[in-house]
Design a protein around this motif. Structure first.
Motif, mmCIF file in Angstrom:
data_model
loop_
_atom_site.group_PDB
_atom_site.id
_atom_site.type_symbol
_atom_site.label_atom_id
_atom_site.label_comp_id
_atom_site.label_asym_id
_atom_site.label_seq_id
_atom_site.Cartn_x
_atom_site.Cartn_y
_atom_site.Cartn_z
ATOM 1 N N ILE A 93 0.852 -1.175 0.000
ATOM 2 C CA ILE A 93 0.000 0.000 0.000
ATOM 3 C C ILE A 93 0.895 1.234 0.000
ATOM 4 C CG2 ILE A 93 -1.649 1.342 1.363
ATOM 5 C CD1 ILE A 93 -2.781 -1.356 2.335
ATOM 6 N N SER A 94 0.663 2.095 -0.975
ATOM 7 C CA SER A 94 1.455 3.309 -1.083
ATOM 8 C C SER A 94 0.985 4.341 -0.059
ATOM 9 C CB SER A 94 1.330 3.891 -2.491
ATOM 10 O OG SER A 94 2.020 5.122 -2.563
ATOM 11 N N LEU A 95 1.939 4.896 0.667
ATOM 12 C CA LEU A 95 1.636 5.968 1.611
ATOM 13 C C LEU A 95 1.880 7.330 0.973
ATOM 14 C CD1 LEU A 95 3.320 4.453 4.779
ATOM 15 C CD2 LEU A 95 0.924 4.294 4.073
ATOM 16 N N GLY A 96 2.645 7.333 -0.100
ATOM 17 C CA GLY A 96 2.912 8.569 -0.821
ATOM 18 C C GLY A 96 4.327 8.606 -1.350
ATOM 19 N N LYS A 97 4.574 9.605 -2.191
ATOM 20 C CA LYS A 97 5.893 9.779 -2.797
ATOM 21 C C LYS A 97 6.465 11.132 -2.399
ATOM 22 C CE LYS A 97 4.955 7.027 -6.887
ATOM 23 N NZ LYS A 97 4.945 6.961 -8.339
ATOM 24 N N MET A 98 7.758 11.131 -2.231
ATOM 25 C CA MET A 98 8.494 12.378 -2.000
ATOM 26 C C MET A 98 9.784 12.281 -2.810
ATOM 27 S SD MET A 98 7.944 13.385 1.984
ATOM 28 C CE MET A 98 8.217 15.131 1.732
ATOM 29 N N GLY A 99 9.885 13.125 -3.825
ATOM 30 C CA GLY A 99 11.057 13.077 -4.692
ATOM 31 C C GLY A 99 11.144 11.756 -5.421
ATOM 32 N N LEU A 100 12.298 11.127 -5.342
ATOM 33 C CA LEU A 100 12.521 9.845 -6.027
ATOM 34 C C LEU A 100 12.022 8.658 -5.216
ATOM 35 C CD1 LEU A 100 16.231 10.433 -7.140
ATOM 36 C CD2 LEU A 100 14.193 10.605 -8.573
ATOM 37 N N TYR A 101 11.499 8.918 -4.029
ATOM 38 C CA TYR A 101 11.176 7.838 -3.110
ATOM 39 C C TYR A 101 9.669 7.649 -2.936
ATOM 40 C CZ TYR A 101 16.048 8.608 -1.970
ATOM 41 O OH TYR A 101 17.402 8.764 -2.057
ATOM 42 N N GLU A 102 9.281 6.391 -2.852
ATOM 43 C CA GLU A 102 7.897 6.060 -2.514
ATOM 44 C C GLU A 102 7.932 5.289 -1.201
ATOM 45 O OE1 GLU A 102 3.837 4.057 -4.288
ATOM 46 O OE2 GLU A 102 5.708 3.789 -5.390
ATOM 47 N N TYR A 103 7.042 5.663 -0.304
ATOM 48 C CA TYR A 103 6.948 5.016 0.998
ATOM 49 C C TYR A 103 5.743 4.094 0.968
ATOM 50 C CZ TYR A 103 10.384 8.433 2.376
ATOM 51 O OH TYR A 103 11.542 9.184 2.452
ATOM 52 N N VAL A 104 5.958 2.821 1.335
ATOM 53 C CA VAL A 104 4.884 1.840 1.297
ATOM 54 C C VAL A 104 4.823 1.064 2.601
ATOM 55 C CG1 VAL A 104 5.042 1.571 -1.229
ATOM 56 C CG2 VAL A 104 6.284 -0.006 0.248
ATOM 57 N N VAL A 105 3.664 0.443 2.811
ATOM 58 C CA VAL A 105 3.515 -0.507 3.907
ATOM 59 C C VAL A 105 3.097 -1.832 3.267
ATOM 60 C CG1 VAL A 105 1.119 0.149 4.412
ATOM 61 C CG2 VAL A 105 2.484 -0.931 6.180
ATOM 62 N N ASP A 106 3.714 -2.903 3.720
ATOM 63 C CA ASP A 106 3.356 -4.234 3.254
ATOM 64 C C ASP A 106 3.262 -5.161 4.460
ATOM 65 O OD1 ASP A 106 5.989 -4.952 3.928
ATOM 66 O OD2 ASP A 106 6.678 -5.019 1.850
ATOM 67 N N ARG A 107 3.151 -6.444 4.204
ATOM 68 C CA ARG A 107 2.944 -7.380 5.327
ATOM 69 C C ARG A 107 4.145 -7.451 6.267
ATOM 70 N NH1 ARG A 107 4.640 -12.996 4.558
ATOM 71 N NH2 ARG A 107 6.050 -13.051 2.796
ATOM 72 N N ASN A 108 5.287 -6.945 5.824
ATOM 73 C CA ASN A 108 6.491 -6.966 6.653
ATOM 74 C C ASN A 108 6.793 -5.636 7.314
ATOM 75 O OD1 ASN A 108 7.189 -9.713 6.088
ATOM 76 N ND2 ASN A 108 7.785 -9.040 4.045
ATOM 77 N N GLY A 109 5.925 -4.657 7.133
ATOM 78 C CA GLY A 109 6.148 -3.361 7.763
ATOM 79 C C GLY A 109 6.308 -2.247 6.746
ATOM 80 N N PHE A 110 7.216 -1.328 7.040
ATOM 81 C CA PHE A 110 7.396 -0.136 6.221
ATOM 82 C C PHE A 110 8.619 -0.280 5.323
ATOM 83 C CE2 PHE A 110 5.448 1.088 10.268
ATOM 84 C CZ PHE A 110 4.244 1.560 9.792
ATOM 85 N N CYS A 111 8.518 0.356 4.151
ATOM 86 C CA CYS A 111 9.563 0.200 3.161
ATOM 87 C C CYS A 111 9.705 1.492 2.360
ATOM 88 C CB CYS A 111 9.183 -0.956 2.244
ATOM 89 S SG CYS A 111 10.441 -1.421 1.078
ATOM 90 N N LEU A 112 10.915 1.766 1.959
ATOM 91 C CA LEU A 112 11.244 2.898 1.109
ATOM 92 C C LEU A 112 11.683 2.322 -0.232
ATOM 93 C CD1 LEU A 112 12.126 5.938 0.717
ATOM 94 C CD2 LEU A 112 14.315 5.238 1.667
ATOM 95 N N ILE A 113 11.064 2.783 -1.307
ATOM 96 C CA ILE A 113 11.412 2.283 -2.634
ATOM 97 C C ILE A 113 11.905 3.448 -3.477
ATOM 98 C CG2 ILE A 113 10.562 1.180 -4.744
ATOM 99 C CD1 ILE A 113 8.483 -0.236 -2.991
ATOM 100 N N GLN A 114 13.071 3.267 -4.045
ATOM 101 C CA GLN A 114 13.624 4.264 -4.956
ATOM 102 C C GLN A 114 13.555 3.679 -6.353
ATOM 103 O OE1 GLN A 114 17.800 5.099 -4.503
ATOM 104 N NE2 GLN A 114 17.721 6.868 -5.852
ATOM 105 N N THR A 115 12.900 4.390 -7.263
ATOM 106 C CA THR A 115 12.761 3.924 -8.630
ATOM 107 C C THR A 115 13.480 4.890 -9.553
ATOM 108 O OG1 THR A 115 10.596 3.014 -8.091
ATOM 109 C CG2 THR A 115 11.092 3.249 -10.410
ATOM 110 N N ALA A 116 14.232 4.329 -10.494
ATOM 111 C CA ALA A 116 14.954 5.151 -11.456
ATOM 112 C C ALA A 116 14.803 4.551 -12.842
ATOM 113 C CB ALA A 116 16.426 5.231 -11.070
ATOM 114 N N GLU A 117 14.676 5.422 -13.823
ATOM 115 C CA GLU A 117 14.592 4.967 -15.199
ATOM 116 C C GLU A 117 16.005 4.927 -15.751
ATOM 117 O OE1 GLU A 117 12.164 6.116 -19.247
ATOM 118 O OE2 GLU A 117 11.621 7.038 -17.358
ATOM 119 N N ASP A 118 16.346 3.797 -16.362
ATOM 120 C CA ASP A 118 17.681 3.656 -16.928
ATOM 121 C C ASP A 118 17.818 4.597 -18.117
ATOM 122 O OD1 ASP A 118 19.929 2.635 -18.519
ATOM 123 O OD2 ASP A 118 19.953 1.035 -17.019
#
Length: 127
Positions: A37-62
Motif C-alpha cells: 500500500i502506497s503511503l505517498g511519494k516524495m522526490g525519487l522515493y515512494e513510501y509503502v507498507v506491506d505485510r512486513n512493515g514499512f519500506c522505502l522504494i527508490q525507482t529510477a529509469e535507466d
C-alpha cells in the motif's frame, strides 16, 4: 480469523494513532510479497507498507535502456517523513487495502469478509 477489524481501525483513526493504524493494516495483509500500500511519494522515493512493515522504494529509469530499476529498503515508522505522515489519507490506505483483500478473496474467503468490513468502514468515514 480476524473478527471486526473495522472497529479497531476506526478507533486508531479517531484517536489519530497513525502508526498503530498502519501497523494493524500491515498485520492483516495477505501473505504475499507482491502487494503493498502506497503511503505517498516524495522526490525519487515512494513510501509503502506491506505485510512486513514499512519500506522505502527508490525507482529510477535507466538512461540507455527502456527499463525501470528500483531499490528497496526496510525502514521504521519514525523514518517516514513527518510531512507524509501529517497528510496521510486514511481513505486512500483503506481503499488500497480493500482492493488487495478483494484480489485475494478468490483464494481464501476470509479476505472477502475483510474486504466487506473495510468497505463498510470506508462508507462510514465518507458519511
Amino acid at each position: 480469523m480476524i473478527i471486526m477489524i473495522k472497529e479497531e481501525l476506526l478507533s486508531y483513526i479517531k484517536e489519530g494513532k497513525k502508526e498503530e493504524f498502519l501497523k494493524k493494516v500491515s498485520s492483516i495483509m495477505p501473505p504475499s510479497d507482491d502487494v503493498s500500500i502506497s503511503l505517498g511519494k516524495m522526490g525519487l522515493y515512494e513510501y509503502v507498507v506491506d505485510r512486513n512493515g514499512f519500506c522505502l522504494i527508490q525507482t529510477a529509469e535507466d538512461e540507455y535502456l527502456p527499463y525501470l530499476s528500483s531499490n528497496e529498503k526496510r525502514i521504521s515508522f519514525s523514518q517516514i517523513p513527518k510531512a507524509l505522515i501529517e497528510k496521510l489519507d486514511y481513505l486512500k490506505v483503506l481503499e488500497q487495502l480493500k482492493a488487495i483483500f478483494e484480489q485475494f478473496g478468490g483464494r481464501d474467503k476470509k479476505y472477502l469478509s475483510l474486504a466487506k468490513e473495510v468497505g463498510e468502514l470506508i462508507e462510514a468515514l465518507r458519511n
